[in-house]
Design an enzyme around this catalytic site. Structure first.
Site, PDB file in Angstrom:
ATOM      1  N   HIS A 111      -5.073 -17.085   6.055  1.00  0.00           N
ATOM      2  CA  HIS A 111      -6.240 -17.226   5.181  1.00  0.00           C
ATOM      3  C   HIS A 111      -6.899 -18.563   5.463  1.00  0.00           C
ATOM      4  O   HIS A 111      -6.793 -19.511   4.705  1.00  0.00           O
ATOM      5  CB  HIS A 111      -5.868 -17.100   3.709  1.00  0.00           C
ATOM      6  CG  HIS A 111      -4.672 -17.901   3.301  1.00  0.00           C
ATOM      7  ND1 HIS A 111      -4.744 -19.218   2.949  1.00  0.00           N
ATOM      8  CD2 HIS A 111      -3.376 -17.556   3.201  1.00  0.00           C
ATOM      9  CE1 HIS A 111      -3.547 -19.656   2.628  1.00  0.00           C
ATOM     10  NE2 HIS A 111      -2.698 -18.676   2.771  1.00  0.00           N
TER      11      HIS A 111
ATOM     12  N   LYS B   3      -2.656 -26.274  -9.095  1.00  0.00           N
ATOM     13  CA  LYS B   3      -3.731 -25.729  -9.921  1.00  0.00           C
ATOM     14  C   LYS B   3      -3.312 -25.595 -11.382  1.00  0.00           C
ATOM     15  O   LYS B   3      -4.095 -25.863 -12.295  1.00  0.00           O
ATOM     16  CB  LYS B   3      -4.167 -24.360  -9.382  1.00  0.00           C
ATOM     17  CG  LYS B   3      -5.476 -23.871  -9.985  1.00  0.00           C
ATOM     18  CD  LYS B   3      -5.880 -22.510  -9.449  1.00  0.00           C
ATOM     19  CE  LYS B   3      -5.060 -21.415 -10.092  1.00  0.00           C
ATOM     20  NZ  LYS B   3      -5.642 -20.078  -9.873  1.00  0.00           N
TER      21      LYS B   3
END
Length: 902
Positions: free
Chosen positions: A125, A561
């Site tokens: 990715h 996160k």
């Protein structure tokens, strides 16, 4: 170099020259007036009001040209920095005065070699916002700059290089830097394979030869088949959240990788055929080689017919012709263009290496040591590193997917007192352990399943096919993302056993299983999770069948996160200690796989520094680290840069393994430092959670950054969001870590990289630990690296620019979020400087500070234009493709200018 000459003078000269050549391109391609506009805009960069006036009311065509001009500058500056970085090294990177191979005990070093396995893993990715066409031209420019630096150049040579550079700059100007369509997994595979091609051709053989030379100087003669360095890949194997990576795509990517690898292997054999002209009249071949030639003649008479007479007195050339023919037949079998007998093709790269070793032993017996240690060993070493697929493929899938399939299978046979989905983690662990130990298949191969579950089951069958077709080790690790307990790992083990990949009775396990711990809770529970897993007798047999090694992957992105950078890094550090202790308790070898991104907000920063900052005795020669997106071009963009990065990583791994077997601090001192770090982490986490729990945070993030526009950049095959639904009703969970970091970076807020650090340091200082913080910064590798990374990302943060995004794009109801960000930024800068006893950020690295300052002269106009284009785009009643292109070009340019995306 003169005393008053900056050490980056050659770099500055190249950037200036490239800028002038870019100006020539703009003059001829667009005109003098446009070049005057570019220079005027750049000159106004330090005056926001003057800059805004100059950019106001530009038409879209001129805006696009202006953005592309600044983008082009960043591409050229990046190339120059890549070329010069091995000479102009940032002081934040470790630069050992001598190789660790010269420092450590020779016996310890020789014992380590079979365990040494450094593996960069190129992920599926990418966050690289640059097209391959542009990357290719950048590589050409890098080669030209390296040629220009040759001191043997005459004026005509320099003129020729400059002419070619100008030609490529013109080509770059006329090339669309934006992808028209989203790349497929096969496109991503080609991108990664092009990097591996360069590493095979230009980097790895020379690096390994230098390592072997250093070992020979220590009296060590290593087996050329040892692989101190290998490469991994997720391309075509990372299924987690990517519906386009099907089991068939996995096989297709491996077929492509296999074809490229065999092309390289055949090239190597051709080199040896040309060089190994040894005559049997002068140097007798060994009996083993004679037997090899006799068997080759039986299996491949067509080769004897073609080369037998020609090489009648050159046994090594004839032997290599047999090897070449076997490689050709192996490729034909893999491509489905032929059906050779099993004995005529290679089952694996190890079989191929065994044949080359026959030649090696024969040459050594005939006083051919220099020949062996020269061309033959070079081919053997490269063949061992890259194998038959260039890189080892990892497969990754989400834990829930396996449980969904098992729930269907168990519920069909109605063997449980209640549905599988209703069982707790410990109940599932007991159930799956019993099924695995029994050796009985869970369900027949032909059982009907719906499409998602059928694909999951097919995956394991396709892994078996890949191993049969391309050899053991082609796929090595099966990574279970979002692993929360032992049952999450046992679930795919049971499915693998059903597919014939695991046979405990025979003591075989063709792949290993890797829990990926990626949230704060799982990191805190890392030790108990691994302990429960290794306590399952049937699973322990799987580990034993894999050589007694257990791999565990640590996730930096999602833990950051949900918990903030301070708590993420601290809990990962503590998890490493816990995993080390549990592995030692169970007598298994631990291999850690670090899922780092390119930015500090996703675990980025100096790889060698991160390795040296790990807890003692965590490393035992083997480590895996993800490399993705812009990191690929940043670390491997030139031959010298790639070689330096790999050499530093290898050096750091050996240092950490052999020199960090005990704590550098006393138990009492480390306990005290841990207590301070707990205080820092707790306060940082509270500050970060207070920010992300603010109901205004998500709408603030969506409006103050171009995150919703990033999907149109087509930077990867995987969707940017985890779910569909209403774009106006998003939660933090909907966003993947990459766009989360990418968005903050574009608006120069960089929240994931530093927010909470100041609160944490201030809390520790308020608790009376100010002197200890300074001591920790000087003497604790972990803490020093943590502060260094924070300092870097704080320097790249510019809240003056960010305020323009907020004022123009964010509803007033959410402006208080920016006030909180600014307050924490000011506190963090003050606390970092105070802890490091510096008066300015990057005070110790004038080169980097100067580089970032120069880049801001070109970045500020792009930010101004991006804000205006976002404002117009969001206010428009209908989409406008030209405006959209201009906006995406600003995203591309800012990413290039900051050398960071996500």
């Amino acid at each position: 170099m003169a005393r008053d000459e900056p050490r980056d003078q050659a770099l500055r000269d190249d950037i200036r020259r490239l800028g002038e050549q870019l100006g020539g391109t703009l003059r001829t391609q667009v005109g003098h007036d446009f070049l005057d506009l570019v220079e005027d805009v750049r000159a106004r960069a330090d005056n926001d009001e003057a800059l805004a006036d100059r950019l106001a009311d530009l038409d879209l065509v001129t805006t696009i040209r202006l953005v592309r001009a600044f983008n082009s500058y960043f591409h050229l500056a990046n190339i120059a920095e890549q070329v010069h970085r091995p000479e102009v090294v940032s002081s934040t990177e470790p630069t050992p005065d001598s190789s660790i191979l010269d420092e450590v005990d020779a016996d310890d070093l020789e014992a380590l070699l079979p365990r040494l396995d450094i593996r960069p893993v190129f992920t599926a990715h990418p966050t690289e916002a640059t097209r391959r066409s542009v990357i290719h031209k950048r590589h050409q420019l890098a080669d030209l700059l390296e040629r220009r630096a040759d001191p043997r150049n005459e004026d005509t040579d320099l003129a020729r290089v400059d002419r070619h550079v100008s030609e490529i700059i013109d080509l770059l100007w006329q090339t669309n830097e934006l992808r028209v369509t989203r790349p497929t997994p096969m496109d991503e595979a080609n991108t990664v394979l092009s990097v591996l091609d360069d590493l095979w051709d230009d980097v790895v053989p020379a690096l390994l030869e230098d390592i072997v030379t250093a070992l020979h100087a220590r009296g060590i003669d290593p087996d050329p088949r040892l692989r101190p360095l290998r490469f991994g890949s997720w391309v075509g194997g990372d299924r987690d959240g990517n519906p386009y990576v099907t089991p068939q795509v996995t096989l297709d990517v491996l077929a492509l990788s296999h074809r490229r690898a065999l092309e390289h292997q055949l090239d190597g054999i051709d080199v040896l055929i040309a060089e190994l002209s040894i005559s049997s009249r002068i140097a007798d071949p060994s009996d083993e080689l004679r037997m090899f030639l006799e068997r080759g003649a039986e299996l491949m008479p067509e080769t004897v017919e073609r080369y037998g007479e020609l090489n009648a007195e050159e046994p090594y050339r004839l032997a290599l012709s047999f090897i070449k023919r076997r490689l050709e037949l192996t490729a034909a079998r893999a491509e489905g263009t032929g059906r050779p007998a099993e004995a005529r093709r290679y089952r694996s790269a190890d079989d191929y290496l065994d044949d080359l070793m026959i030649l090696r032993r024969s040459l050594l017996a005939a006083r051919g040591e220099r020949i062996v240690h020269g061309p033959l060993d070079r081919v053997i070493r490269a063949a061992a590193v890259f194998g038959f697929t260039m890189a080892t493929l990892d497969v990754r899938e989400n834990a829930s997917v396996h449980h969904d399939l098992l729930a269907d299978l168990f519920d069909r046979i109605e063997s449980l007192p209640r549905p599988y989905a209703h069982l707790g983690a410990s109940e599932r662990t007991t159930l799956l352990a019993d099924v695995l130990a029994s050796g009985r298949p869970l369900a027949p191969a032909g059982v009907p399943l719906d499409e998602p579950r059928a694909r999951t089951r097919d995956l394991f069958d396709h892994i078996r096919i890949a191993l049969d077709r391309y050899g053991e080790g082609t796929i090595e690790s099966y990574i279970v993302s979002m692993s929360r307990d032992a049952d999450d790992v046992l679930a795919p083990v049971v499915l693998a056993a059903d597919a014939g990949l695991i046979d405990l009775a025979a003591g075989t396990a063709r792949i290993g299983f890797v829990p990926l711990l990626e949230t704060i809770d799982e990191l805190r529970d890392a030790g108990p999770i691994l302990d429960r897993l290794l306590s399952v007798p049937a699973y322990r047999k799987v580990v034993d069948a894999r050589g007694g090694e257990q791999e565990v992957m640590l996730g930096y992105s999602d833990s950051n996160k949900v918990g903030g950078t301070t708590t993420s890094l601290w809990e990962i550090h503590r998890a490493m200690r816990a995993l080390r202790d549990v592995a030692e308790k169970h007598g298994v070898r631990l291999r850690l796989f670090h899922g780092r991104g390119g930015t500090v907000g996703r675990g980025g920063g100096s790889t060698p520094a991160a390795i040296l900052a790990q807890p003692y005795r965590v490393l035992d020669g083997a480590i895996k680290i993800t490399e993705q997106g812009e990191v690929l071009s940043d670390k491997y963009g030139t031959t010298a840069l790639a070689r330096r990065n790999l050499a530093l990583t290898l050096d750091a791994t050996v240092r950490a393994t052999l020199l960090h077997t005990e704590s550098r601090q006393s138990d009492a001192e480390l306990e005290e430092w841990d207590g301070v770090m707990e205080t820092v982490s707790r306060a940082a986490n509270e500050a970060y959670l207070s920010l992300i729990d603010d109901p205004s945070l998500v709408p603030y993030f969506q409006t103050s950054t171009p995150v919703d526009e990033l999907g149109a950049l087509n930077i990867g095959s995987r969707p940017a969001r985890r779910s569909g639904g209403d774009e106006t009703d998003r939660s933090l969970d909907d966003l993947r870590a990459i766009p989360w970091v990418f968005g903050w970076t574009q608006s120069r807020q960089n929240v994931p990289g530093w927010f909470g650090v100041g609160a944490g340091l201030a809390a520790a200082r308020a608790a009376g630990h100010g002197d200890l913080l300074a001591t920790m910064a000087e003497r604790w590798h972990f803490f020093a690296t943590f502060l260094s990374n924070a300092e870097m990302v704080l320097t790249k943060t510019d809240l003056g620019i960010a305020e323009r995004y907020v004022d123009a794009l964010v509803a007033p109801d959410h402006h208080h979020v920016f006030d909180r960000i600014r307050d924490e930024y000011d506190r963090t800068v003050a606390e970092v400087k105070r802890t490091l006893a510096t008066s300015a950020l990057l005070e110790h690295d004038a080169v980097l500070a100067r580089t970032l300052d120069v880049r801001d002269q070109y970045l500020k106009p792009l930010h101004h234009l991006q804000v205006e284009l976002l404002r117009r785009s969001r206010a428009a009643s209908a989409p406008d493709n030209t405006r959209r292109r201009a906006l995406l070009l600003t995203v591309n340019g800012i990413a290039a200018g900051l050398r960071n995306t996500g």
